[in-house]
Every structure is written in C-alpha cells, then in structure tokens.
Write a protein that holds these residues in place. Structure first.
Motif, PDB file in Angstrom:
ATOM      1  N   GLN A 153       0.841  -1.182   0.000  1.00  0.00           N
ATOM      2  CA  GLN A 153       0.000   0.000   0.000  1.00  0.00           C
ATOM      3  C   GLN A 153       0.886   1.245   0.000  1.00  0.00           C
ATOM      4  OE1 GLN A 153      -3.464  -0.118  -0.211  1.00  0.00           O
ATOM      5  NE2 GLN A 153      -2.836  -2.194  -0.693  1.00  0.00           N
TER       6      GLN A 153
ATOM      7  N   SER B  83       0.309   7.254   2.836  1.00  0.00           N
ATOM      8  CA  SER B  83      -0.823   8.174   2.737  1.00  0.00           C
ATOM      9  C   SER B  83      -0.365   9.568   2.333  1.00  0.00           C
ATOM     10  CB  SER B  83      -1.550   8.244   4.078  1.00  0.00           C
ATOM     11  OG  SER B  83      -2.586   9.206   4.027  1.00  0.00           O
TER      12      SER B  83
ATOM     13  N   ILE C 233      -4.510  13.295  -7.224  1.00  0.00           N
ATOM     14  CA  ILE C 233      -4.109  11.906  -7.481  1.00  0.00           C
ATOM     15  C   ILE C 233      -2.699  11.936  -8.065  1.00  0.00           C
ATOM     16  CG2 ILE C 233      -4.769   9.695  -8.508  1.00  0.00           C
ATOM     17  CD1 ILE C 233      -6.984  10.821  -6.795  1.00  0.00           C
TER      18      ILE C 233
ATOM     19  N   LEU D  43      -3.881   4.962  -8.107  1.00  0.00           N
ATOM     20  CA  LEU D  43      -4.930   4.628  -7.146  1.00  0.00           C
ATOM     21  C   LEU D  43      -4.918   3.135  -6.870  1.00  0.00           C
ATOM     22  CD1 LEU D  43      -7.885   6.638  -8.726  1.00  0.00           C
ATOM     23  CD2 LEU D  43      -6.876   7.117  -6.485  1.00  0.00           C
ATOM     24  N   THR D  44      -5.176   2.763  -5.628  1.00  0.00           N
ATOM     25  CA  THR D  44      -5.449   1.366  -5.324  1.00  0.00           C
ATOM     26  C   THR D  44      -6.932   1.096  -5.554  1.00  0.00           C
ATOM     27  OG1 THR D  44      -5.992   1.772  -3.009  1.00  0.00           O
ATOM     28  CG2 THR D  44      -3.658   1.398  -3.538  1.00  0.00           C
TER      29      THR D  44
ATOM     30  N   GLN E  23      -8.926   2.681  -2.826  1.00  0.00           N
ATOM     31  CA  GLN E  23      -9.094   4.121  -3.000  1.00  0.00           C
ATOM     32  C   GLN E  23     -10.152   4.429  -4.058  1.00  0.00           C
ATOM     33  OE1 GLN E  23      -4.970   5.059  -3.767  1.00  0.00           O
ATOM     34  NE2 GLN E  23      -4.642   5.805  -1.679  1.00  0.00           N
TER      35      GLN E  23
ATOM     36  N   ARG F  59     -13.459   4.143  -2.504  1.00  0.00           N
ATOM     37  CA  ARG F  59     -13.807   5.301  -1.687  1.00  0.00           C
ATOM     38  C   ARG F  59     -14.260   6.464  -2.575  1.00  0.00           C
ATOM     39  NH1 ARG F  59     -13.182   6.446   3.526  1.00  0.00           N
ATOM     40  NH2 ARG F  59     -13.935   4.280   3.532  1.00  0.00           N
TER      41      ARG F  59
ATOM     42  N   LEU G  25     -11.766  10.823   2.383  1.00  0.00           N
ATOM     43  CA  LEU G  25     -10.601  10.640   1.516  1.00  0.00           C
ATOM     44  C   LEU G  25      -9.359  10.304   2.329  1.00  0.00           C
ATOM     45  CD1 LEU G  25     -11.293  13.674  -0.835  1.00  0.00           C
ATOM     46  CD2 LEU G  25     -11.289  11.274  -1.554  1.00  0.00           C
TER      47      LEU G  25
ATOM     48  N   ALA H 150      -8.708   6.829   3.242  1.00  0.00           N
ATOM     49  CA  ALA H 150      -8.192   6.014   2.143  1.00  0.00           C
ATOM     50  C   ALA H 150      -6.804   6.462   1.690  1.00  0.00           C
ATOM     51  CB  ALA H 150      -9.163   6.067   0.966  1.00  0.00           C
TER      52      ALA H 150
ATOM     53  N   LEU I  42      -5.937   9.603   0.712  1.00  0.00           N
ATOM     54  CA  LEU I  42      -6.003  10.611  -0.339  1.00  0.00           C
ATOM     55  C   LEU I  42      -6.191  12.001   0.265  1.00  0.00           C
ATOM     56  CD1 LEU I  42      -8.358   8.704  -2.810  1.00  0.00           C
ATOM     57  CD2 LEU I  42      -5.885   9.017  -3.033  1.00  0.00           C
TER      58      LEU I  42
END
Length: 594
Positions: free
Chosen positions: A22, A25, A76, A81-82, A85, A88, A126, A129, A131
């Motif tokens: 991951q 953040s 972004i 993005l995962t 994410q 979300r 956000l 997640a 973001l």
C-alpha cells in the motif's frame, strides 16, 4: 460484477487479492481539523471572504458558478490509485447530486455541487483512504502528473513514476510551495511518445539514459516555461541532461526562481512562461543553475528509491468456459488495449465519456483490478482510467466485466474520445457548455464517420473559454468557447483551431481557422474530417494534411457554418448545447483554471 482471469464471477470481493504494498498516505488529519475550524470562523465572521477563499483553494475546494456549492478536487499524484481508494471515490460520487466522479486532464478527480458543510466530510473520507485535496487548487504546485503508460511502456527508457512520486511528496505542504505567484504544473514522461505532455508544463521531465560513471545512467531532459491558456508557449530545455540524483534540487530551484521572479501584480502574467518571456531563457537557465548549486549546499534532499512494476501474485481462481469475442469486443481490443513490455500482459483503457464515472462503474473497475490485474488503477491526462497487468488470455473476461457497466467503450484516445473541461456547466470562467458539445461531437462521429472514429493520433479537445483547461491548443481539432452577436442577438460560439503538432523538429500549437456558432460545430467538424478522409495521402497525419491543403481552403470548407440566420428562423442556433433557455454571456471571477 467482478470476474476471474478465466471469466468466472468473484462473489466475495473481500477475498480478492490486491497486489503490492500500500502506498504511503498523502493525507494529514490535522489540516482537516484546521479546515473545519476555518469554516466555522468564516461563518462566524472572524475570517474575511478573501482570506477564506485563499485557504479553501489551498485545500482543494473551489467555488462554482452556482451559489452555495463547491467543487472538491482530489489530488491523485501520478494518477495512481489502489482498488480500495477507487472504491472510496465511488462512495463519494454517490453523495453528489450528479452521482459521478469526474477525471480531469491533470489526472485528478473532481466532485461538483458539494455544499461547503460537506467538504470536511469528503476530506475525512478521503484521508481514511490515504487521499488528499491539499494543494489541488490555488497558487501552489498542482498535481504532479505522469504519462499513463509509465512502467509498462515497451519504449520507455525507465519508469519515471518513482521520481514523480518523490517530487510530489517533497513539494506537498512544503513551505516553498504555499504562496507562489500563480499555479505551477509538473509532468513526467518515460518515452519519446511523451504521453505526459511535458512541453506544455511549467516543468516537464522526460526519462532518458545518459552518460554515467558505469556506462549509461538514469536522468531526464528537463524543460521549463511551458503552458497553455490565451498565450500558449512551449517549454524549453534547461540543460542537455539532468542526472536523476539532481532531479529534486533542480525542481526545487525552478520553483524558487518562479517564487522570486514571478509577477505578483498581474494575475494574467503570473505564470513561469512569462518569466521566461521577460528575462529570456538563457537568463532563467543561469538563475536556476545558480539556485540549484546553493540548494545542494544548504538543503538535504531525500533519496529517490526506484521501483519496478511487478506482476501480481499468482492466484488460484475458479475456471470457467472461455468467453467468445464478438465484433464489438474485437473493436474494443483493437482500440482500447495496449501490449505491455512485460510479455503476456496488457494495459486496458477504460474510456470515460466526458471524464465521468458513476459509483457502480468505479466499483466495477476496482473489482476488475483486483480480480484480473495488480489491484491498482491509474487515471490518465486524457480523462480515462487505465487497468494494467491484465493477462492477455483474460481480455475477453475484462471486456465482459466492463461491458456489464457500460464501460467497454472502444476508441480510447482516438477521434471519438473527445476531451472537454467542465465549462459553463459549473465553472465561473466558462462561457459555453463544452461538456454538451463534447457529447454531441462524440455521438456525431460514431454516427457519421464510423471509419474514422478509432483513428489514432486524431483528437478533438474542447475548452469552455480561452483558458485551455480542455487542452484545445494541442489537438488536431481544438475548440474554445466564446460569444458573438448575430442580427443583434448573442449566441454561443467556438473558435475552431486545427493542426497541432507536439513532437518532431517543428512542434506547434493548433492554428485558428474560423469562429463557428456552437450548434453548428458538429457539422463543421464533419465537413473538415470528410475532406481529410477523402483527400489524405497514404499514411498522412492530420497535421501534415493541414500543411498541404492550407488554412485558406480549410476555412472555405467550414465557412457555410460560420453564420446564423435571425433567431426567428433558427431559434435553436442561439441555444447552447443542453440548454432550453436563450444564451446569455455570464462569467464570474475565476479562482483557478484547471
């Protein structure tokens, strides 16, 4: 519905494996607390409107032309993005009146019609997640973008994504980036195709291999001073080769030179390109190299750790009967699928009409990324999504899953894939409904020019005003909105431009051809493209065709659509796309273009 690599349904998405680690953040909960307090103070009269405007823009909250609602822009970095994410983002799309998330030409995601009281709710969701909306707007370094094929492109020197990530993390919340004269845009590309569009940015960096102590070394061709808008300018090289180890101090030096020399008196002359125009490229180069030398001696820069794209972990998935491709699937595969440099895998363009995707559509893409790919998705600067690491044998299953949610569209990054900014639908600077015209053009091309719909290298891009958020300057056919009076009544119009060329020895922006009433643009564009289809030489690109045929003849081709009869004879000609009321020129104070 999610599918397995062989086409089987995956009933329990929680069991799907998301490949790789991951990412760290991008969010900071403390600044969301500050935003919440600032909103309370603003409503209580303790913060004046101008101070609050600057603060909310810095946090990615942008005023719309509609009263009491905002646009929230999610940053972004490099489009990465995962699947979690993306889910979300799907959740938040469903909290908005339109029920969609909008992918921008800077790889961001935007939500429109968000009440100010909801902005903090969006930010916290956000942040959970990983973001953030921080510095997605305002006089800051905006989202750092990367060409969508980076890491899987067969022609790239190396993957620039780790370096873009390092630049984005270094600059995010960095004091040097909080009060620039104007916005500042950075882009990366990994190959000579330059899908990152580096020449149109304040700073562009294209990965190259250059001389090093042990033979070849990683580095970049760094260009600076590019930009679009009413006065477009191509970026120019800083130096022949910038070693990868010098990338961060080089970018920091350019930002600092802009901070010191940018115009803070006239917003219309405040971009880096105007510093280059005023001082000259040689003087700006000298300033940057001098500042870089000082920064090397006084500032510690984090080391950049390159990474390589890796295939997803093997998964034991349920087998099923193969899915037989049909004509639609074959067209999709020919125009939306790219072979990766990693043998046996493909990248899939998920074409989003006007850059929009609903919550269910985003969840379906996330599920597909988990089931067939590496658990990740990228946004592109062409307003689409990209799935990577799809096994070639699983492409029919990927098509079926996308088709089930209306996303198995052919023609990604082709003629039918029309780019547009939000335009007058929501933007205070918008003059015309660029989104309405984009949809009309796409439908017209499918209906009247099906043999050209999937033509590569032939793009239409639309902006609702001269500011070029839709990148009209770099299109084969570009359009930007305006207004003109016909027989004493105002009507929406578009300036039509043709023949942009970004690569090669003689790059150029699209050149103005004619001013066309909005409702007549599709007919004028069809006439131009029909001429190209009928008279092009074998293998002739559109920009070469424009040169050979000449602007005078092309202008004559569209001239029949340049005027309007009185409104009593053609009332629809005075309406904008999607409108049922007479057109009225109405713009407000712009807060940040794109």
């Amino acid at each position: 519905m999610a599918v397995s690599r062989s086409g089987a349904a995956v009933e329990d998405l929680e069991d799907a494996v998301e490949g790789g680690e991951q990412p760290a953040s991008w969010a900071d909960e403390r600044e969301i607390d500050s935003f919440e307090r600032f909103v309370r103070d603003f409503h209580a009269g303790r913060v004046n409107p101008e101070e609050f405007r600057k603060f909310r823009l810095q946090h990615g909250v942008y005023g719309q032309r509609q009263q009491d609602v905002q646009m929230v822009r999610v940053k972004i970095p490099w489009g990465g993005l995962t699947a979690a994410q993306l889910e979300r983002l799907a959740d938040l799309a469903e909290r908005t009146p339109r029920g969609v998330a909008h992918v921008t030409t800077r790889q961001n995601v935007q939500y429109h019609f968000v009440p100010l009281a909801e902005a903090e709710v969006f930010m916290r969701a956000l942040a959970e997640a990983g973001l953030t909306t921080r510095e997605a707007c305002g006089n800051t370094v905006r989202n750092v973008t990367v060409g969508h094929c980076a890491g899987v492109c067969p022609r790239e020197a190396f993957d620039p994504t780790p370096y873009a990530d390092a630049v984005a993390r270094f600059l995010l919340r960095n004091p040097m980036n909080q009060n620039l004269p104007r916005k500042f845009k950075i882009a990366f590309s990994g190959c000579a195709d330059d899908t990152g569009l580096t020449p149109i940015h304040d700073v562009g960096a294209r990965a190259v291999l250059g001389p090093g102590a042990a033979g070849t070394a990683r580095g970049f061709v760094v260009v600076l001073g590019g930009g679009l808008g009413p006065a477009p300018r191509f970026a120019e090289p800083l130096e022949p080769f910038t070693p990868a180890a010098d990338l961060l101090p080089t970018v920091a030096a350019i930002v600092r030179v802009f901070d010191r020399h940018g115009n803070r008196e006239n917003r219309n002359l405040a971009r880096l390109k105007f510093v280059v125009k005023k001082l000259g490229i040689d003087a700006v180069r000298a300033l940057v190299l001098k500042v870089r030398e000082g920064l090397r001696a006084t500032m510690a820069f984090p080391a950049v750790t390159p990474w390589e794209e890796q295939p997803p972990s093997p998964r034991a998935l349920e087998a099923s009967a193969p899915i037989a491709p049909d004509a639609a699937c074959s067209r999709w595969r020919a125009s939306a699928v790219l072979p990766q440099k990693q043998r046996g895998y493909a990248a899939v363009h998920v074409r989003l009409v006007r850059g929009d995707a609903t919550g269910p559509q985003l969840r379906a893409v996330a599920a597909l990324a988990r089931a067939l790919g590496d658990g990740r998705v990228r946004t592109s600067n062409q307003q689409n999504l990209i799935l990577r690491w799809i096994p070639v044998e699983a492409l029919p299953a990927a098509y079926a899953a996308l088709d089930a949610v209306g996303l198995a569209l052919p023609g990604a990054e082709r003629l039918v894939d029309v780019t547009s900014c939000p335009g007058a639908d929501t933007c205070q600077l918008g003059i015309t409904s660029s989104r309405g015209l984009a949809l009309a053009l796409s439908e017209t091309i499918e209906r009247e020019l099906p043999d050209l719909a999937d033509a590569p290298g032939l793009r239409i891009k639309i902006s609702g005003c001269p500011n070029s958020c839709g990148q009209h300057h770099v299109a084969a056919i570009g359009l930007y909105g305006g207004a003109r009076k016909f027989h004493g009544e105002q009507a929406p119009t578009y300036q039509l431009l043709v023949g942009a060329r970004l690569g090669g020895e003689a790059p150029r922006y699209a050149r103005p051809l004619a001013r066309i009433p909005a409702r007549q643009v599709p007919a004028a564009v069809v006439a131009l493209l029909a001429l190209y289809r009928g008279e092009r030489a074998a293998g002739e690109a559109f920009d070469g065709f424009v040169d050979r045929v000449g602007l005078e003849r092309l202008a004559a081709v569209v001239e029949p659509w340049s005027e309007l009869p009185p409104s009593a004879d053609a009332p629809d000609g005075y309406l904008d796309w999607g409108a049922d009321q007479p057109f009225a020129l109405a713009t407000g104070p712009g807060e940040c273009a794109a």
